[in-house]
Design a protein around this motif. Structure first.
Motif, mmCIF file in Angstrom:
data_model
loop_
_atom_site.group_PDB
_atom_site.id
_atom_site.type_symbol
_atom_site.label_atom_id
_atom_site.label_comp_id
_atom_site.label_asym_id
_atom_site.label_seq_id
_atom_site.Cartn_x
_atom_site.Cartn_y
_atom_site.Cartn_z
ATOM 1 N N ASP A 170 0.731 -1.190 0.050
ATOM 2 C CA ASP A 170 0.047 -0.082 0.171
ATOM 3 C C ASP A 170 0.784 1.481 0.046
ATOM 4 O O ASP A 170 0.510 2.480 -0.645
ATOM 5 C CB ASP A 170 -1.017 -0.089 1.210
ATOM 6 C CG ASP A 170 -2.184 -0.860 1.400
ATOM 7 O OD1 ASP A 170 -2.162 -1.539 0.320
ATOM 8 O OD2 ASP A 170 -2.743 -1.187 2.308
ATOM 9 N N LYS A 171 2.076 1.194 0.596
ATOM 10 C CA LYS A 171 2.794 2.537 0.887
ATOM 11 C C LYS A 171 4.329 2.255 -0.280
ATOM 12 O O LYS A 171 5.192 2.761 0.302
ATOM 13 C CB LYS A 171 3.360 2.471 2.263
ATOM 14 C CG LYS A 171 2.275 2.332 3.478
ATOM 15 C CD LYS A 171 1.569 3.818 3.642
ATOM 16 C CE LYS A 171 0.876 3.954 4.816
ATOM 17 N NZ LYS A 171 -0.167 3.016 5.219
ATOM 18 N N MET B 98 8.094 3.370 0.248
ATOM 19 C CA MET B 98 9.030 2.370 0.193
ATOM 20 C C MET B 98 10.095 2.863 -0.810
ATOM 21 O O MET B 98 11.507 2.363 -0.458
ATOM 22 C CB MET B 98 8.326 0.862 -0.041
ATOM 23 C CG MET B 98 7.485 0.602 0.888
ATOM 24 S SD MET B 98 6.793 -1.124 0.624
ATOM 25 C CE MET B 98 5.724 -1.196 1.934
ATOM 26 N N PRO C 191 14.477 -8.565 14.631
ATOM 27 C CA PRO C 191 14.180 -7.127 15.064
ATOM 28 C C PRO C 191 13.875 -6.231 13.663
ATOM 29 O O PRO C 191 14.149 -6.595 12.636
ATOM 30 C CB PRO C 191 15.279 -6.539 15.731
ATOM 31 C CG PRO C 191 16.568 -7.596 15.096
ATOM 32 C CD PRO C 191 15.846 -8.648 14.782
ATOM 33 N N LEU C 192 13.249 -5.154 14.080
ATOM 34 C CA LEU C 192 12.685 -4.093 12.903
ATOM 35 C C LEU C 192 13.946 -3.679 12.027
ATOM 36 O O LEU C 192 13.668 -3.393 10.940
ATOM 37 C CB LEU C 192 11.743 -3.242 13.633
ATOM 38 C CG LEU C 192 10.586 -3.355 14.214
ATOM 39 C CD1 LEU C 192 9.876 -2.250 14.760
ATOM 40 C CD2 LEU C 192 9.737 -4.068 12.739
HETATM 41 C C1 HEC Z 1 8.829 -7.217 10.485
HETATM 42 C C2 HEC Z 1 8.706 -6.654 9.301
HETATM 43 C C3 HEC Z 1 9.436 -5.431 8.916
HETATM 44 C C4 HEC Z 1 10.416 -5.095 9.057
HETATM 45 C C5 HEC Z 1 11.752 -5.594 9.812
HETATM 46 C C6 HEC Z 1 10.751 -3.743 8.254
HETATM 47 N N1 HEC Z 1 9.404 -3.344 7.889
HETATM 48 FE FE1 HEC Z 1 9.048 -1.719 6.680
HETATM 49 N N2 HEC Z 1 7.084 -2.057 6.832
HETATM 50 C C7 HEC Z 1 6.626 -3.292 7.389
HETATM 51 C C8 HEC Z 1 5.384 -3.366 7.091
HETATM 52 C C9 HEC Z 1 4.181 -4.300 7.464
HETATM 53 C C10 HEC Z 1 4.958 -2.219 6.414
HETATM 54 C C11 HEC Z 1 3.513 -1.380 5.907
HETATM 55 C C12 HEC Z 1 3.158 -1.997 4.538
HETATM 56 C C13 HEC Z 1 2.165 -1.535 3.638
HETATM 57 O O1 HEC Z 1 0.860 -1.680 4.579
HETATM 58 O O2 HEC Z 1 2.153 -1.157 2.594
HETATM 59 C C14 HEC Z 1 6.335 -1.324 6.039
HETATM 60 C C15 HEC Z 1 6.205 -0.076 5.408
HETATM 61 C C16 HEC Z 1 7.521 0.552 5.357
HETATM 62 C C17 HEC Z 1 7.555 1.677 4.484
HETATM 63 C C18 HEC Z 1 6.468 2.527 3.670
HETATM 64 C C19 HEC Z 1 5.564 3.181 4.741
HETATM 65 C C20 HEC Z 1 6.309 4.035 5.626
HETATM 66 O O3 HEC Z 1 6.108 3.783 6.945
HETATM 67 O O4 HEC Z 1 6.992 4.989 4.887
HETATM 68 C C21 HEC Z 1 9.033 2.082 4.529
HETATM 69 C C22 HEC Z 1 9.691 3.285 3.789
HETATM 70 C C23 HEC Z 1 9.820 0.984 5.161
HETATM 71 N N3 HEC Z 1 8.745 -0.024 5.587
HETATM 72 C C24 HEC Z 1 11.126 0.794 5.427
HETATM 73 C C25 HEC Z 1 11.797 -0.112 6.279
HETATM 74 C C26 HEC Z 1 13.073 -0.052 6.598
HETATM 75 C C27 HEC Z 1 14.154 0.950 6.108
HETATM 76 C C28 HEC Z 1 13.413 -1.361 7.367
HETATM 77 C C29 HEC Z 1 14.593 -1.462 8.166
HETATM 78 C C30 HEC Z 1 15.149 -0.652 8.944
HETATM 79 C C31 HEC Z 1 11.931 -1.812 7.668
HETATM 80 N N4 HEC Z 1 11.115 -1.160 6.859
HETATM 81 C C32 HEC Z 1 11.880 -3.225 8.260
HETATM 82 C C33 HEC Z 1 7.411 -4.545 7.692
HETATM 83 C C34 HEC Z 1 8.722 -4.489 8.285
#
Ligand code: HEC
Ligand code: HEC
Length: 86
Positions: free
Chosen positions: A5-6, A10, A72-73
């Motif tokens: 969605d985002k 991303m 972790p995230l």
């Molecule tokens: C545990 C799983 C997970 C991890 C690890 C993770 N993400 Fe995400 N991320 C998500 C999910 C779920 C979404 C929402 C997706 C959607 O609904 O489109 C998202 C959305 C995003 C988005 C788009 C929305 C926004 O908030 O701007 C970005 C950019 C992003 N992630 C960057 C990162 C980065 C950079 C890292 C590492 C530092 C990371 N993510 C690690 C699960 C994760």
């Protein structure tokens, strides 16, 4: 399940769509552990974002991807495909 969605945001951050293995989570947890308190059980019904994750919601809920029990995230490439290498 693929979450994109985002996608615009991303792309800016250099990561691709999220692949969420629902079946794997079903094997590890009860449905009620996630539905409906953490995730509404309808595709697209949850306004997920990285900020929300880091604020302890959705994937970042305490005891989930914020604990020793799960990766972790900061391990972006465990959830996002096409993560650009620095
Ligand atoms: C545990 C799983 C997970 C991890 C690890 C993770 N993400 Fe995400 N991320 C998500 C999910 C779920 C979404 C929402 C997706 C959607 O609904 O489109 C998202 C959305 C995003 C988005 C788009 C929305 C926004 O908030 O701007 C970005 C950019 C992003 N992630 C960057 C990162 C980065 C950079 C890292 C590492 C530092 C990371 N993510 C690690 C699960 C994760
Ligand atoms: C680790 C958390 C987690 C567990 C455990 C879990 N789910 Fe889900 N489920 C999700 C997420 C995340 C979504 C996607 C929601 C979205 O798109 O916003 C989802 C989506 C769904 C959907 C919507 C599918 C669609 O196409 O609209 C249903 C139905 C569902 N889950 C049922 C279940 C059932 C039944 C169980 C137990 C067997 C279960 N879930 C276990 C996290 C979980």
């Amino acid at each position: 399940m693929v979450f994109d969605d985002k996608l615009d945001s991303m792309k800016e951050a250099g990561v691709g769509p999220v692949v969420f293995p629902h079946t794997r989570h079903e094997e590890l947890y009860q449905c009620e552990e996630c539905h409906p308190s953490i995730f509404k059980d309808k595709r697209g019904a949850n306004d997920m974002s990285m900020k929300a994750n880091m604020d302890g919601q959705f994937c970042g809920t305490p005891a989930c991807h914020d604990s020793i029990g799960a990766f972790p995230l900061y391990m972006c490439n465990k959830c996002h495909t096409n993560v650009k290498q620095p």
